[in-house]
Design a protein around this motif. Sequence first.
Motif, PDB file in Angstrom:
ATOM      1  N   TYR A 221       0.861  -1.316  -0.131  1.00 35.98           N
ATOM      2  CA  TYR A 221       0.028   0.090   0.058  1.00 35.98           C
ATOM      3  C   TYR A 221       0.916   1.364   0.184  1.00 35.98           C
ATOM      4  CZ  TYR A 221      -4.589  -2.106   0.580  1.00 35.98           C
ATOM      5  OH  TYR A 221      -5.800  -2.871   0.384  1.00 35.98           O
ATOM      6  N   THR A 227      -1.470  -2.437  -6.096  1.00 33.85           N
ATOM      7  CA  THR A 227      -2.774  -1.796  -5.714  1.00 33.85           C
ATOM      8  C   THR A 227      -2.689  -0.431  -5.547  1.00 33.85           C
ATOM      9  OG1 THR A 227      -4.362  -1.838  -3.871  1.00 33.85           O
ATOM     10  CG2 THR A 227      -2.242  -1.923  -3.120  1.00 33.85           C
ATOM     11  N   LYS A 229      -1.874   3.313  -4.228  1.00 34.97           N
ATOM     12  CA  LYS A 229      -0.961   3.701  -3.324  1.00 34.97           C
ATOM     13  C   LYS A 229      -2.006   4.352  -2.058  1.00 34.97           C
ATOM     14  CE  LYS A 229       2.827   6.599  -2.231  1.00 34.97           C
ATOM     15  NZ  LYS A 229       3.932   7.319  -2.749  1.00 34.97           N
ATOM     16  N   ASP A 230      -1.910   4.029  -0.827  1.00 33.58           N
ATOM     17  CA  ASP A 230      -2.852   4.442   0.166  1.00 33.58           C
ATOM     18  C   ASP A 230      -2.075   4.595   1.510  1.00 33.58           C
ATOM     19  OD1 ASP A 230      -4.886   4.694   1.981  1.00 33.58           O
ATOM     20  OD2 ASP A 230      -6.344   3.632   0.827  1.00 33.58           O
ATOM     21  N   LYS A 233      -4.100   3.269   4.470  1.00 34.02           N
ATOM     22  CA  LYS A 233      -4.263   1.859   4.833  1.00 34.02           C
ATOM     23  C   LYS A 233      -2.860   1.072   5.223  1.00 34.02           C
ATOM     24  CE  LYS A 233      -8.232   0.801   1.640  1.00 34.02           C
ATOM     25  NZ  LYS A 233      -8.707  -0.011   0.648  1.00 34.02           N
TER      26      LYS A 233
END
Length: 348
Positions: A221, A227, A229-230, A233
Amino acid sequence: MRMLRLATPALLGAAGLAILDLAAGPVAAKPTATTPVPATPAPTLPGTQTFGAPNKTLPGAASLPPAPSKDPNADLAYGAYQRGFYVTAFKEATKRLETNKTDFPAMTLLAELYSQGLGVRQDPARAAEWYRLAANLGDPHAAATLGMMQIEGRGVPKDQAAGRALLEKAAARADATASYNLALILLGTGAPADLTRAVDLLRQAAHQELAPAQHALGVLYLQGRGTAKDPTKAAEWFRRAADNGDLPGEVEYSILLFNGEGVAKDEARAARYFRHAAFRGNAVAQNRVARLYASGRGVQKNLVEAAAWDMAARAQGLSDAWLTQAVSGLNAEEKARAERLAADRAGP
């Protein structure tokens, strides 16, 4: 059982270097190669060192699955294993198989005893035989362990394809360590479809509270790999990994806390996490705690503590010219105190 482990970007990249912007030329953290996590831990025998076991089993992995029967009398073998009575565990598991030839939990327990050399002479080949029998009877834990043994060539001929097939079989039955191992193998390919599936597998293992999987998912993440980019999270998964005892996850979460990335900035809380990781022997955390004490960020300024933690980090090969300068004014008595503190923190 061994696994790959993902390199941690915050310790290697900009996030890790941004921890203290007050220092000219901040220190680059040493790479922390993520080590394989075994499917079963090796309980430490009196007078032995777990890390020195021939199969290099590391702590922090899932324990052997409990025997499925609700009858406590049927769990004598596993109870003995968990208490460290390995000869008794071996005898009880053998006795169970004499009356039930398809008792795969007993087979898996015998495999583990042979694998680790607990109560019996260590014999990876015999361990693999028992794991195979249990796997053929549907035990995903045995399949996961045997899969990694085949990938490594331990106790059986090295066979990457067969090992991966066993991991697939175990992951399909929601075995957390199999999902984690398989995910990291897929991450090594770099193919987009494999990256997406790797994230899904890591989520599966992470939701089962496998701490290394939670850390690895946080890394992805943070990188935006496989996935979107966060950082939020990422921070949440690092926190869960830290709370489950994962040392790299603890350091990662400390960095995000200090920088206010993905989580509200809280230098004092970050300092507590850093100190906890530092006392557990992480060189990066020791260096960061030293900088915090030298600058009075998140903790009260204390140059003796700063010097002590700097010495601890240096003993592990992580030097810091800025800290050397910051604590250069200590007198002889203060230096001696710092040396005593550093020696105490180095452990036996």
